[in-house]
Design a protein around this motif. Structure first.
Motif, PDB file in Angstrom:
ATOM      1  N   PHE A 538       0.833  -1.197   0.000  1.00 32.17           N
ATOM      2  CA  PHE A 538       0.000   0.000   0.000  1.00 32.17           C
ATOM      3  C   PHE A 538       0.872   1.253   0.000  1.00 32.17           C
ATOM      4  O   PHE A 538       0.626   2.212  -0.733  1.00 32.17           O
ATOM      5  CB  PHE A 538      -0.910  -0.020   1.240  1.00 32.17           C
ATOM      6  N   LEU A 539       1.947   1.241   0.818  1.00 29.99           N
ATOM      7  CA  LEU A 539       2.847   2.381   0.875  1.00 29.99           C
ATOM      8  C   LEU A 539       3.499   2.631  -0.477  1.00 29.99           C
ATOM      9  O   LEU A 539       3.569   3.772  -0.955  1.00 29.99           O
ATOM     10  CB  LEU A 539       3.917   2.136   1.944  1.00 29.99           C
ATOM     11  N   ALA A 540       3.970   1.566  -1.133  1.00 24.06           N
ATOM     12  CA  ALA A 540       4.604   1.719  -2.449  1.00 24.06           C
ATOM     13  C   ALA A 540       3.618   2.277  -3.468  1.00 24.06           C
ATOM     14  O   ALA A 540       3.985   3.110  -4.312  1.00 24.06           O
ATOM     15  CB  ALA A 540       5.171   0.388  -2.915  1.00 24.06           C
ATOM     16  N   ALA A 541       2.360   1.830  -3.400  1.00 23.44           N
ATOM     17  CA  ALA A 541       1.348   2.328  -4.329  1.00 23.44           C
ATOM     18  C   ALA A 541       1.154   3.831  -4.161  1.00 23.44           C
ATOM     19  O   ALA A 541       1.034   4.576  -5.144  1.00 23.44           O
ATOM     20  CB  ALA A 541       0.035   1.584  -4.115  1.00 23.44           C
ATOM     21  N   CYS A 542       1.135   4.299  -2.915  1.00 27.88           N
ATOM     22  CA  CYS A 542       0.947   5.727  -2.676  1.00 27.88           C
ATOM     23  C   CYS A 542       2.160   6.535  -3.125  1.00 27.88           C
ATOM     24  O   CYS A 542       2.027   7.606  -3.731  1.00 27.88           O
ATOM     25  CB  CYS A 542       0.686   5.967  -1.190  1.00 27.88           C
ATOM     26  N   LEU A 543       3.354   6.026  -2.830  1.00 25.24           N
ATOM     27  CA  LEU A 543       4.556   6.774  -3.168  1.00 25.24           C
ATOM     28  C   LEU A 543       4.730   6.905  -4.676  1.00 25.24           C
ATOM     29  O   LEU A 543       5.291   7.894  -5.165  1.00 25.24           O
ATOM     30  CB  LEU A 543       5.787   6.100  -2.557  1.00 25.24           C
ATOM     31  N   ARG A 544       4.278   5.899  -5.438  1.00 24.93           N
ATOM     32  CA  ARG A 544       4.436   5.924  -6.893  1.00 24.93           C
ATOM     33  C   ARG A 544       3.377   6.753  -7.594  1.00 24.93           C
ATOM     34  O   ARG A 544       3.397   6.879  -8.824  1.00 24.93           O
ATOM     35  CB  ARG A 544       4.382   4.504  -7.459  1.00 24.93           C
ATOM     36  N   LEU A 567       7.091  12.871   0.710  1.00 22.56           N
ATOM     37  CA  LEU A 567       6.192  12.109  -0.166  1.00 22.56           C
ATOM     38  C   LEU A 567       4.852  11.890   0.525  1.00 22.56           C
ATOM     39  O   LEU A 567       4.790  11.565   1.716  1.00 22.56           O
ATOM     40  CB  LEU A 567       6.827  10.763  -0.540  1.00 22.56           C
ATOM     41  N   ARG A 568       3.789  12.019  -0.241  1.00 23.69           N
ATOM     42  CA  ARG A 568       2.438  11.968   0.326  1.00 23.69           C
ATOM     43  C   ARG A 568       1.916  10.541   0.353  1.00 23.69           C
ATOM     44  O   ARG A 568       2.137   9.761  -0.579  1.00 23.69           O
ATOM     45  CB  ARG A 568       1.513  12.861  -0.494  1.00 23.69           C
ATOM     46  N   VAL A 569       1.207  10.186   1.425  1.00 27.27           N
ATOM     47  CA  VAL A 569       0.630   8.847   1.608  1.00 27.27           C
ATOM     48  C   VAL A 569      -0.841   8.993   2.004  1.00 27.27           C
ATOM     49  O   VAL A 569      -1.181   9.842   2.842  1.00 27.27           O
ATOM     50  CB  VAL A 569       1.399   8.057   2.690  1.00 27.27           C
ATOM     51  N   LEU A 570      -1.660   8.176   1.408  1.00 30.45           N
ATOM     52  CA  LEU A 570      -3.093   8.186   1.701  1.00 30.45           C
ATOM     53  C   LEU A 570      -3.349   7.679   3.119  1.00 30.45           C
ATOM     54  O   LEU A 570      -2.707   6.733   3.584  1.00 30.45           O
ATOM     55  CB  LEU A 570      -3.815   7.296   0.686  1.00 30.45           C
ATOM     56  N   ARG A 571      -4.286   8.300   3.830  1.00 29.45           N
ATOM     57  CA  ARG A 571      -4.714   7.780   5.126  1.00 29.45           C
ATOM     58  C   ARG A 571      -5.794   6.723   4.881  1.00 29.45           C
ATOM     59  O   ARG A 571      -6.781   6.996   4.199  1.00 29.45           O
ATOM     60  CB  ARG A 571      -5.293   8.886   6.002  1.00 29.45           C
ATOM     61  N   ALA A 572      -5.601   5.549   5.430  1.00 27.18           N
ATOM     62  CA  ALA A 572      -6.583   4.485   5.208  1.00 27.18           C
ATOM     63  C   ALA A 572      -6.452   3.450   6.315  1.00 27.18           C
ATOM     64  O   ALA A 572      -5.342   3.196   6.809  1.00 27.18           O
ATOM     65  CB  ALA A 572      -6.373   3.823   3.851  1.00 27.18           C
ATOM     66  N   MET A 574      -6.361  -0.404   7.977  1.00 23.79           N
ATOM     67  CA  MET A 574      -5.571  -1.543   7.508  1.00 23.79           C
ATOM     68  C   MET A 574      -6.316  -2.375   6.478  1.00 23.79           C
ATOM     69  O   MET A 574      -5.706  -2.865   5.511  1.00 23.79           O
ATOM     70  CB  MET A 574      -5.162  -2.400   8.707  1.00 23.79           C
ATOM     71  N   VAL A 575      -7.625  -2.551   6.645  1.00 27.25           N
ATOM     72  CA  VAL A 575      -8.392  -3.344   5.669  1.00 27.25           C
ATOM     73  C   VAL A 575      -8.288  -2.715   4.284  1.00 27.25           C
ATOM     74  O   VAL A 575      -8.059  -3.397   3.280  1.00 27.25           O
ATOM     75  CB  VAL A 575      -9.865  -3.468   6.114  1.00 27.25           C
ATOM     76  N   GLN A 576      -8.448  -1.396   4.230  1.00 23.76           N
ATOM     77  CA  GLN A 576      -8.351  -0.702   2.946  1.00 23.76           C
ATOM     78  C   GLN A 576      -6.910  -0.728   2.415  1.00 23.76           C
ATOM     79  O   GLN A 576      -6.679  -0.844   1.208  1.00 23.76           O
ATOM     80  CB  GLN A 576      -8.832   0.745   3.125  1.00 23.76           C
ATOM     81  N   GLN A 577      -5.944  -0.616   3.318  1.00 25.80           N
ATOM     82  CA  GLN A 577      -4.543  -0.684   2.894  1.00 25.80           C
ATOM     83  C   GLN A 577      -4.254  -2.007   2.189  1.00 25.80           C
ATOM     84  O   GLN A 577      -3.601  -2.039   1.133  1.00 25.80           O
ATOM     85  CB  GLN A 577      -3.611  -0.550   4.112  1.00 25.80           C
ATOM     86  N   ARG A 578      -4.710  -3.102   2.786  1.00 27.44           N
ATOM     87  CA  ARG A 578      -4.413  -4.410   2.202  1.00 27.44           C
ATOM     88  C   ARG A 578      -5.112  -4.582   0.854  1.00 27.44           C
ATOM     89  O   ARG A 578      -4.570  -5.211  -0.056  1.00 27.44           O
ATOM     90  CB  ARG A 578      -4.814  -5.508   3.175  1.00 27.44           C
ATOM     91  N   ARG A 579      -6.327  -4.049   0.735  1.00 28.50           N
ATOM     92  CA  ARG A 579      -7.007  -4.143  -0.556  1.00 28.50           C
ATOM     93  C   ARG A 579      -6.248  -3.356  -1.621  1.00 28.50           C
ATOM     94  O   ARG A 579      -6.019  -3.840  -2.734  1.00 28.50           O
ATOM     95  CB  ARG A 579      -8.439  -3.614  -0.430  1.00 28.50           C
ATOM     96  N   ILE A 580      -5.816  -2.131  -1.279  1.00 32.58           N
ATOM     97  CA  ILE A 580      -5.048  -1.324  -2.228  1.00 32.58           C
ATOM     98  C   ILE A 580      -3.714  -1.990  -2.526  1.00 32.58           C
ATOM     99  O   ILE A 580      -3.237  -2.001  -3.671  1.00 32.58           O
ATOM    100  CB  ILE A 580      -4.845   0.094  -1.661  1.00 32.58           C
ATOM    101  N   GLY A 581      -3.086  -2.566  -1.496  1.00 35.54           N
ATOM    102  CA  GLY A 581      -1.821  -3.254  -1.694  1.00 35.54           C
ATOM    103  C   GLY A 581      -1.948  -4.434  -2.640  1.00 35.54           C
ATOM    104  O   GLY A 581      -1.051  -4.683  -3.465  1.00 35.54           O
ATOM    105  N   GLU A 582      -3.056  -5.176  -2.549  1.00 33.89           N
ATOM    106  CA  GLU A 582      -3.260  -6.321  -3.439  1.00 33.89           C
ATOM    107  C   GLU A 582      -3.448  -5.854  -4.881  1.00 33.89           C
ATOM    108  O   GLU A 582      -2.899  -6.449  -5.818  1.00 33.89           O
ATOM    109  CB  GLU A 582      -4.479  -7.123  -2.983  1.00 33.89           C
ATOM    110  N   VAL A 583      -4.206  -4.779  -5.078  1.00 32.98           N
ATOM    111  CA  VAL A 583      -4.374  -4.246  -6.434  1.00 32.98           C
ATOM    112  C   VAL A 583      -3.033  -3.739  -6.970  1.00 32.98           C
ATOM    113  O   VAL A 583      -2.715  -3.900  -8.156  1.00 32.98           O
ATOM    114  CB  VAL A 583      -5.433  -3.128  -6.440  1.00 32.98           C
ATOM    115  N   TYR A 584      -2.220  -3.155  -6.097  1.00 32.15           N
ATOM    116  CA  TYR A 584      -0.913  -2.677  -6.521  1.00 32.15           C
ATOM    117  C   TYR A 584      -0.046  -3.836  -7.015  1.00 32.15           C
ATOM    118  O   TYR A 584       0.658  -3.707  -8.028  1.00 32.15           O
ATOM    119  CB  TYR A 584      -0.224  -1.955  -5.365  1.00 32.15           C
ATOM    120  N   ARG A 585      -0.101  -4.977  -6.329  1.00 34.06           N
ATOM    121  CA  ARG A 585       0.666  -6.143  -6.798  1.00 34.06           C
ATOM    122  C   ARG A 585       0.204  -6.583  -8.179  1.00 34.06           C
ATOM    123  O   ARG A 585       1.013  -6.976  -9.023  1.00 34.06           O
ATOM    124  CB  ARG A 585       0.539  -7.292  -5.794  1.00 34.06           C
ATOM    125  N   GLN A 586      -1.090  -6.497  -8.421  1.00 37.08           N
ATOM    126  CA  GLN A 586      -1.608  -6.828  -9.755  1.00 37.08           C
ATOM    127  C   GLN A 586      -1.089  -5.841 -10.808  1.00 37.08           C
ATOM    128  O   GLN A 586      -0.755  -6.231 -11.928  1.00 37.08           O
ATOM    129  CB  GLN A 586      -3.138  -6.820  -9.725  1.00 37.08           C
TER     130      GLN A 586
END
Length: 620
Positions: A538-544, A567-572, A574-586
């Motif tokens: 999730f952190l990598a997705a926000c930083l990119r 560098l700016r990071v979205l506030r979210a 943990m449940v939302q972080q993991r969902r965003i993190g999974e989409v980022y891996r895709q």
């Protein structure tokens, strides 16, 4: 308020300062205050002449020093007595050159050593070298390299140099006297092309030179009937070919010359007849294309011409060697640097007849065309032979890459853009997350050049992450050395799940470490998250996120370096972080699949284009 001599003596006695460096730092501004380039040079040269063993007399016509200059020279000699005179003079010579670097072209030491190596290879190891000449010696880099190579032979060679700048010639004379006292040395100031045959510079076994180029006033009118022009009067616009013919005219039988020349000399139409004569008689043995950055001007890929005195049995071919690709990763932030070891190895192997990449041997008769083109890159082009099997494999690779893109796209295609993000979402920055304990920020450290290895990676070695690594040629270090650096606080290693940020200008990148550990170099940062508070993907997705690097730039320009803590990071949650993190891996898989498809497409397109141009691409 205090005596400088007494204070300095006390500091020296108690080991508070280094006696040599402190003295030079105090003395150099007084030398620099002379303001006159030639005056500074004559002052330093006179000190060098006194430091030589035995001392050297000033050259004929050298200006008489004034009282102030004599006092400065006395101080130089006094300070040099505290260390090696040779080292002391080298320090002063480097400082003088740094002040006047724009007015002088100096052959780098690596290039000078390479030229000596090639001259020795071309000449053969059996015959002794009696005299080395540089007819445009400048500050004597090439003569010094010759001394390092051949001064141990018995008897040592004569080192002879000529330069039209009297001050520079005197500096070179003093330098050689200090560095090679066992060699006979002759350096004088003269115009090599215009002046009559010069004593000690009228014959040589080896000539090494980087002659001046693009000089229209080299003496074209005065030298029309000069007997040196055995291959034709050089046009006014071809001064380099005048230097080539001069060098050949003073070579002894069996002698060789290695000259640094601009690439245009190999192809300009005005010099085609002289080039043809040089090739026909076997004077040109090889032409080597160097990488840009080998010598000033650094933006130009210069050539080395390897010449030999024409004999009874002239060479029947010319060897063209293109080593412009001998580049290595530079860890200094200046892109790539010259791989001198690889360059020398390939060039020497080519001269010995080995088949190495970038080498072509062309029969003399094939070169005697209307142009007599001697540019290596145009002679070393090799067409890849593609057969039915290679083409089928390329199509198979393309089909697989296409399926991978399709599979990766399905994973992200199902996601849709909502009209707006929920109001509860806001933004924070990396610096605030660090202060809250959600992550640790650790900057990578510059790795010493002597620890860095290039080429095939040894088993168990660790890659070094640097913004300037060439694709597919990551530098690496020994694993034990990397662990030692980390233990001493001089290195930063990554672990699985760390977020790596490259902060260099124009090279911003972010990824999550999913492979083994790596060593972080300069301009990189490791973000190690607390998994309970922050998902790394999730952190990598926000930083990119597009524009995030510009927002966090140290200046308002495209060349600013990124301050990772801004560098700016979205506030979210943990449940939302993991969902965003999974989409980022895709998305990462999709990006990698697209890049792989692009590589296969380039390869396949090149194969098909080559077959089509050869008339070998046919339909059923």
């Amino acid at each position: 308020m205090f005596s400088l001599v007494d204070a300095e003596s006390w500091l020296l006695r108690h080991g508070k300062i280094d006696e040599s460096s402190s003295g030079w730092d105090r003395l150099w501004p007084r030398i620099e205050d002379l303001g006159d380039r030639d005056g500074m040079a004559h002052l330093l040269a006179s000190a060098g002449e006194r430091l030589a063993i035995p001392p050297m007399n000033p050259p004929h016509g050298a200006p008489e020093p004034g009282t102030a200059d004599r006092r400065l020279a006395d101080e130089v000699v006094r300070l040099a007595g505290r260390q090696s005179p040779e080292e002391a003079f080298a320090v002063l010579l480097d400082r003088w050159h740094a002040v006047h670097v724009r007015q002088l072209i100096v052959s780098p030491r690596q290039l000078a050593d390479t030229m000596v190596t090639l001259a020795a290879e071309l000449r053969g190891g059996s015959a002794p070298v009696r005299r080395v000449l540089d007819p445009a010696c400048g500050m004597g880099s090439l003569l010094a390299a010759s001394g390092r190579r051949w001064s141990g032979q018995v008897p040592p060679p004569v080192l002879a140099g000529v330069d039209n700048d009297a001050a520079v010639a005197r500096l070179t004379r003093a330098r050689l006297g200090l560095e090679f006292p066992d060699c006979e040395r002759h350096v004088r100031s003269a115009d090599t092309l215009r002046d009559a045959a010069l004593e000690h510079a009228s014959s040589a076994d080896v000539i090494l030179s980087y002659p001046p180029s693009n000089e229209r006033s080299w003496g074209h009118e005065e030298l029309v009937t000069d007997p040196r022009w055995m291959y034709g009067l050089p046009p006014r616009t071809e001064p380099e070919l005048a230097w080539v013919q001069h060098c050949l005219s003073v070579l002894e039988p069996g002698g060789v010359a290695v000259l640094v020349l601009p690439p245009g000399v190999a192809s300009r139409r005005a010099g085609r007849r002289i080039r043809a004569g040089l090739v026909r008689t076997g004077a040109v043995r090889a032409v080597v294309a160097l990488p840009p950055g080998s010598a000033p001007p650094h933006g130009v890929g210069l050539h080395l011409w390897l010449l030999a005195k024409p004999g009874e049995h002239p060479a029947d071919e010319v060897t063209f060697i293109d080593v412009a690709d001998c580049r290595t990763t530079a860890l200094t932030g200046r892109g790539t640097a010259v791989d001198w070891d690889g360059l020398r190895e390939r060039t020497v192997a080519a001269l010995r007849g080995s088949d190495v990449p970038g080498v072509t041997r062309v029969p003399t008769m094939e070169l005697l065309s209307d142009e007599t083109e001697l540019t290596p890159s145009r002679r070393t082009v090799t067409e890849r032979s593609v057969g039915p099997v290679e083409l089928r494999r390329a199509w198979a690779g393309w089909d697989k890459a296409l399926m991978d893109v399709d599979d990766a796209a399905k994973g992200v295609h199902e996601h849709e853009a909502s009209a707006a993000a929920p109001d509860v979402f806001g933004y924070t920055v990396v610096g605030d997350l660090e202060r809250s304990g959600a992550l640790d920020v650790t900057a990578g450290k510059a790795v010493a050049d002597d620890l860095i290895q290039q080429g095939a990676r040894a088993e168990g070695a660790l890659c070094v992450v640097t913004p300037w690594a060439v694709q597919g040629e990551e530098p690496w270090v020994d694993a034990a050395q990397a662990a030692g650096l980390e233990a001493e606080g001089q290195g930063v290693l990554t672990s699985f799940g760390d977020v790596v940020v490259v902060t260099a200008a124009g090279g911003f990148d972010v990824w999550v470490e999913t492979a083994g550990p790596r060593l972080l170099g300069a301009h990189t940062v490791r973000l190690r998250t607390d998994p309970a508070l922050l998902d790394p993907f999730f952190l990598a997705a926000c930083l990119r996120a597009p524009g995030n690097d510009q927002r966090a730039g140290t200046r308002a320009s495209s060349t600013s370096r990124v301050d990772v803590r801004r560098l700016r990071v979205l506030r979210a949650p943990m449940v939302q972080q993991r969902r965003i993190g999974e989409v980022y891996r895709q998305l990462v898989r999709f990006r990698e699949a697209v890049a792989d498809l692009d590589r296969h497409g380039e390869l396949l397109s090149a194969m098909l284009s080559g077959l089509l141009a050869q008339g070998r691409l046919t339909g059923e």
